[in-house]
Design a protein around this motif. Structure first.
Motif, PDB file in Angstrom:
ATOM      1  N   LYS A 193       0.812  -1.219   0.000  1.00 15.69           N
ATOM      2  CA  LYS A 193       0.000   0.000   0.000  1.00 15.69           C
ATOM      3  C   LYS A 193       0.847   1.272   0.000  1.00 15.69           C
ATOM      4  N   LYS A 194       2.162   1.120   0.105  1.00 18.31           N
ATOM      5  CA  LYS A 194       3.033   2.279   0.211  1.00 18.31           C
ATOM      6  C   LYS A 194       3.380   2.853  -1.166  1.00 18.31           C
ATOM      7  N   ASP A 195       3.465   4.168  -1.231  1.00 21.96           N
ATOM      8  CA  ASP A 195       3.897   4.835  -2.451  1.00 21.96           C
ATOM      9  C   ASP A 195       5.407   5.004  -2.500  1.00 21.96           C
ATOM     10  N   VAL A 196       6.042   4.912  -1.324  1.00 19.14           N
ATOM     11  CA  VAL A 196       7.495   5.067  -1.225  1.00 19.14           C
ATOM     12  C   VAL A 196       8.037   3.986  -0.301  1.00 19.14           C
ATOM     13  N   ILE A 197       9.068   3.278  -0.764  1.00 17.29           N
ATOM     14  CA  ILE A 197       9.770   2.303   0.072  1.00 17.29           C
ATOM     15  C   ILE A 197      11.266   2.521  -0.130  1.00 17.29           C
ATOM     16  N   TYR A 198      11.972   2.835   0.941  1.00 17.45           N
ATOM     17  CA  TYR A 198      13.421   3.023   0.860  1.00 17.45           C
ATOM     18  C   TYR A 198      14.144   1.722   1.179  1.00 17.45           C
ATOM     19  N   THR A 199      15.304   1.525   0.585  1.00 21.96           N
ATOM     20  CA  THR A 199      16.164   0.398   0.938  1.00 21.96           C
ATOM     21  C   THR A 199      17.419   0.951   1.599  1.00 21.96           C
ATOM     22  N   VAL A 200      17.955   0.216   2.575  1.00 20.20           N
ATOM     23  CA  VAL A 200      19.126   0.659   3.332  1.00 20.20           C
ATOM     24  C   VAL A 200      20.104  -0.494   3.478  1.00 20.20           C
ATOM     25  N   ALA A 201      21.375  -0.228   3.205  1.00 22.55           N
ATOM     26  CA  ALA A 201      22.409  -1.250   3.343  1.00 22.55           C
ATOM     27  C   ALA A 201      23.779  -0.593   3.235  1.00 22.55           C
ATOM     28  N   SER A 202      24.815  -1.391   3.445  1.00 15.24           N
ATOM     29  CA  SER A 202      26.184  -0.902   3.276  1.00 15.24           C
ATOM     30  C   SER A 202      27.066  -2.052   2.823  1.00 15.24           C
ATOM     31  N   TRP A 222       6.622   0.518  -9.982  1.00 13.12           N
ATOM     32  CA  TRP A 222       6.259   1.943 -10.001  1.00 13.12           C
ATOM     33  C   TRP A 222       6.094   2.482  -8.583  1.00 13.12           C
ATOM     34  N   ILE A 223       6.888   1.966  -7.664  1.00 15.07           N
ATOM     35  CA  ILE A 223       6.919   2.461  -6.292  1.00 15.07           C
ATOM     36  C   ILE A 223       8.159   3.334  -6.142  1.00 15.07           C
ATOM     37  N   ASN A 224       7.985   4.571  -5.710  1.00 12.33           N
ATOM     38  CA  ASN A 224       9.126   5.456  -5.526  1.00 12.33           C
ATOM     39  C   ASN A 224      10.090   4.864  -4.499  1.00 12.33           C
ATOM     40  N   TRP A 307      13.139 -11.016  -4.280  1.00 13.52           N
ATOM     41  CA  TRP A 307      12.462 -11.142  -5.571  1.00 13.52           C
ATOM     42  C   TRP A 307      11.093 -11.791  -5.374  1.00 13.52           C
ATOM     43  N   ARG A 308      11.024 -12.813  -4.526  1.00 11.43           N
ATOM     44  CA  ARG A 308       9.735 -13.443  -4.233  1.00 11.43           C
ATOM     45  C   ARG A 308       8.817 -12.478  -3.483  1.00 11.43           C
ATOM     46  N   PHE A 309       9.398 -11.692  -2.591  1.00  8.47           N
ATOM     47  CA  PHE A 309       8.612 -10.699  -1.872  1.00  8.47           C
ATOM     48  C   PHE A 309       8.022  -9.686  -2.850  1.00  8.47           C
ATOM     49  N   ALA A 310       8.780  -9.331  -3.864  1.00  8.43           N
ATOM     50  CA  ALA A 310       8.301  -8.382  -4.870  1.00  8.43           C
ATOM     51  C   ALA A 310       7.085  -8.921  -5.611  1.00  8.43           C
ATOM     52  N   TYR A 311       7.089 -10.211  -5.906  1.00  7.24           N
ATOM     53  CA  TYR A 311       5.933 -10.795  -6.579  1.00  7.24           C
ATOM     54  C   TYR A 311       4.704 -10.813  -5.670  1.00  7.24           C
ATOM     55  N   LYS A 312       4.907 -10.963  -4.364  1.00  6.24           N
ATOM     56  CA  LYS A 312       3.784 -10.881  -3.438  1.00  6.24           C
ATOM     57  C   LYS A 312       3.173  -9.480  -3.459  1.00  6.24           C
ATOM     58  N   ILE A 313       4.033  -8.473  -3.475  1.00  2.77           N
ATOM     59  CA  ILE A 313       3.557  -7.094  -3.549  1.00  2.77           C
ATOM     60  C   ILE A 313       2.818  -6.863  -4.865  1.00  2.77           C
ATOM     61  N   ALA A 314       3.393  -7.370  -5.944  1.00  8.08           N
ATOM     62  CA  ALA A 314       2.782  -7.182  -7.264  1.00  8.08           C
ATOM     63  C   ALA A 314       1.386  -7.802  -7.311  1.00  8.08           C
ATOM     64  N   ASP A 315       1.231  -8.985  -6.758  1.00 13.35           N
ATOM     65  CA  ASP A 315      -0.080  -9.638  -6.745  1.00 13.35           C
ATOM     66  C   ASP A 315      -1.094  -8.811  -5.952  1.00 13.35           C
ATOM     67  N   LEU A 316      -0.673  -8.288  -4.817  1.00  9.07           N
ATOM     68  CA  LEU A 316      -1.574  -7.484  -3.989  1.00  9.07           C
ATOM     69  C   LEU A 316      -1.937  -6.165  -4.664  1.00  9.07           C
ATOM     70  N   ARG A 317      -1.026  -5.641  -5.452  1.00  4.86           N
ATOM     71  CA  ARG A 317      -1.264  -4.383  -6.165  1.00  4.86           C
ATOM     72  C   ARG A 317      -1.925  -4.617  -7.523  1.00  4.86           C
ATOM     73  N   GLN A 318      -2.078  -5.905  -7.881  1.00  2.00           N
ATOM     74  CA  GLN A 318      -2.610  -6.285  -9.196  1.00  2.00           C
ATOM     75  C   GLN A 318      -1.791  -5.621 -10.310  1.00  2.00           C
ATOM     76  N   HIS A 319      -0.491  -5.780 -10.169  1.00  2.00           N
ATOM     77  CA  HIS A 319       0.456  -5.149 -11.089  1.00  2.00           C
ATOM     78  C   HIS A 319       1.394  -6.215 -11.631  1.00  2.00           C
ATOM     79  N   GLU A 320       1.540  -6.296 -12.937  1.00  2.00           N
ATOM     80  CA  GLU A 320       2.427  -7.276 -13.546  1.00  2.00           C
ATOM     81  C   GLU A 320       3.869  -6.776 -13.493  1.00  2.00           C
TER      82      GLU A 320
END
Length: 333
Positions: A193-202, A222-224, A307-320
């Motif tokens: 449901k988020k429009d923005v998701i940041y990633t953090v690492a080093s 298409w998530i900022n 990558w699998r988590f991304a597909y879960k998000i895509a399914d929930l957003r109904q986005h290919e």
């Protein structure tokens, strides 16, 4: 000195053909997702080699035209399909300066393959959908190149340990998928449901955070997003943290883990745990992977699981994920 028989034959052939005594500087050059593997490659190289190295976006590499690029340089380039114009141009530019070039690509007849001196192949499931063993991934190939260079140029020979670790990588990834699955099920509905998701690492993980931000969240969802270095986080970006902001934090096992732990502490102090997805490598079973290489192989584990988590998000957003792209490989740009 010879390389282990279990090394990829393409890597062995390339390193055997190079005049490694002449190499004084190594450049890692690519774009996008392929650029992301160059960051951990340099991290590994910095840890074990005495030679200087640099990471460049391919187009900037040509535009900047480093004066240190010459016949004593080795340029390692990567493009999954081998059709990335900027990377092919960088290979041609490198050869015009007399540099030795290695191109990593899935396509041996591609423009990049034709533009370099030597080609190393690899496999990737992300655009083909065909499952692979991680020991055949681009990460695996470039790590073999790096540690092969270290060994063959007079550094410590850890090639046997490396290849044994890479052969143990796929079971570690499979185990991580199972270990992270409940967490992914929990977080996917909220982050979708988020429009923005940041990633953090080093450190070695930064490339995976970068790739997930620009290639998965932005390109395919298409998530900022923005990949934030765990220490740079405290030099401005932490001002956006609140209870609603979403973050994906990678806590690895290399020498920069304390930087990621510091970011983790701050995020949970001022943010909301329900919006902070933390992938912690200390919770993984890394049996068979040499402790000296665990920090470097963890990024591939993180990226594969995400990558699998991304597909879960895509399914929930109904986005290919791939088909919905508007511009990538669909128009001239």
């Amino acid at each position: 000195m010879s390389l282990p028989s279990a090394f990829d034959p393409g890597v062995t052939a390339v390193l055997s053909a190079l005049d490694l005594k002449a190499v004084k500087h190594v450049f890692f050059v690519a774009c996008g997702g392929s650029l992301s593997i160059m960051h951990p490659a340099k991290f590994l190289f910095d840890q074990h080699a005495s030679l200087p190295s640099d990471v460049y976006n391919a187009a900037e590499f040509v535009a900047r035209a480093p004066r240190s690029l010459d016949r004593n340089s080795l340029v390692v380039l990567c493009s999954m399909t081998g059709t990335t114009r900027e990377t092919t141009a960088a290979a041609e530019f490198s050869r015009s300066k007399g540099a030795m070039t290695i191109g990593l690509t899935m396509e041996p007849a591609s423009p990049l393959a034709r533009a370099v001196d030597h080609v190393v192949g690899f496999e990737a499931p992300y655009t083909t959908g065909v499952a692979i063993d991680a020991r055949n991934s681009n990460y695996s190939r470039i790590y073999q190149i790096v540690m092969g260079l270290v060994s063959l140029t007079g550094g410590e020979d850890l090639t046997e340990s490396l290849i044994e670790s890479l052969f143990a990588l796929q079971p570690a990834i499979d185990g991580a998928q199972a270990a992270f699955a409940p967490m992914f099920e929990d977080y996917a509905p909220r982050l979708a449901k988020k429009d923005v998701i940041y990633t953090v690492a080093s450190g070695a993980n930064y490339g995976a955070a970068y790739s997930f931000a620009i290639c998965v969240l932005m390109e395919m969802q298409w998530i900022n997003s923005q990949a934030i270095h765990a220490n740079e986080f405290f030099h401005g970006p932490f001002e956006v943290v609140d209870k609603d902001r979403a973050f994906i934090l990678m806590k690895g096992l290399d020498s920069t883990r304390p930087l990621e732990e510091r970011a983790d502490e701050f995020l949970h102090r001022f943010g909301s745990a329900e919006n902070i997805l933390v992938l912690d490598a200390e919770k993984l079973d890394l049996s068979g992977i040499d402790p000296r290489f665990r920090g470097n192989v963890v990024p591939l584990i993180f990226f594969d699981t995400l990558w699998r988590f991304a597909y879960k998000i895509a399914d929930l957003r109904q986005h290919e994920m791939l088909e919905a792209r508007r511009y990538m490989k669909k128009i001239a740009y």
